[in-house]
Write a protein that holds these residues in place. Sequence first.
Motif: not given
Length: 225
Positions: A173-177, A194-207
């Motif tokens: 899970f990625l947050r970038a600003r 709020n200025g943050w870009s958020e995205t997820t790479f890959g699949q699975g629990e507890n990233p």
Amino acid sequence: NPDGTVHITTTADKNLEAKPVAASAVRIDLVIRAPRDARIDASVAGGKLELVNMDAGGELDSASGPLSVRNVQGEVVTHSVSGPMTLAQVFGSVDAATVSSDVDLDSIGGDKLIASAHHGRIAGRRVRARDVELTTTDGKIMLEAEAALHGRLVVSSLRGDVEVHLHRHGAVFLRARGTKVDFGQQQTVPPQPNGWSETTFGQGENPALVELRSAYGIVQFTVVE
């Protein structure tokens, strides 16, 4: 000492019978060969301080001289005012702080890596620590690392650019600003209000959590498959 510690101090004494020598012209080289399981606490003013091939870590302080750690296990704590700092092949938690110099990291594999610089860059490669926190006030941060399962990676600079190449295992899970956020060719993620870009790479629990930010710099992120 009764507790098993050994203290060694060097100094250049004045000689009243000889012509005075300027302090800048005096050099003392001190090489200590100790058992690998000894923990080393050492400090220098302007000379080079180096810790090599030890198994119990240590705490090293340098004012203006270069500081180097190589092939060391155990917890390592380093402090520097203006001397460049290099840590390579450290298998233990690392806490490295400097005021006005660069920090170079290579092959760091402990539970935690914390590195900070006020005026200076931080460059890291082959970083495998589970919990990573790199911060600068006025300096670029470049990092090539592996995302540990359930790990945490925070890279932050006030005025410098941030560039991260991440080898992932499982979900991230990625947050970038930043003034500009570049995720390369993976995808385009518009910033939230709020200025943050958020995205997820890959699949699975507890990233694994990755947070990248720069108040006045560019943030670049690349996933290395």
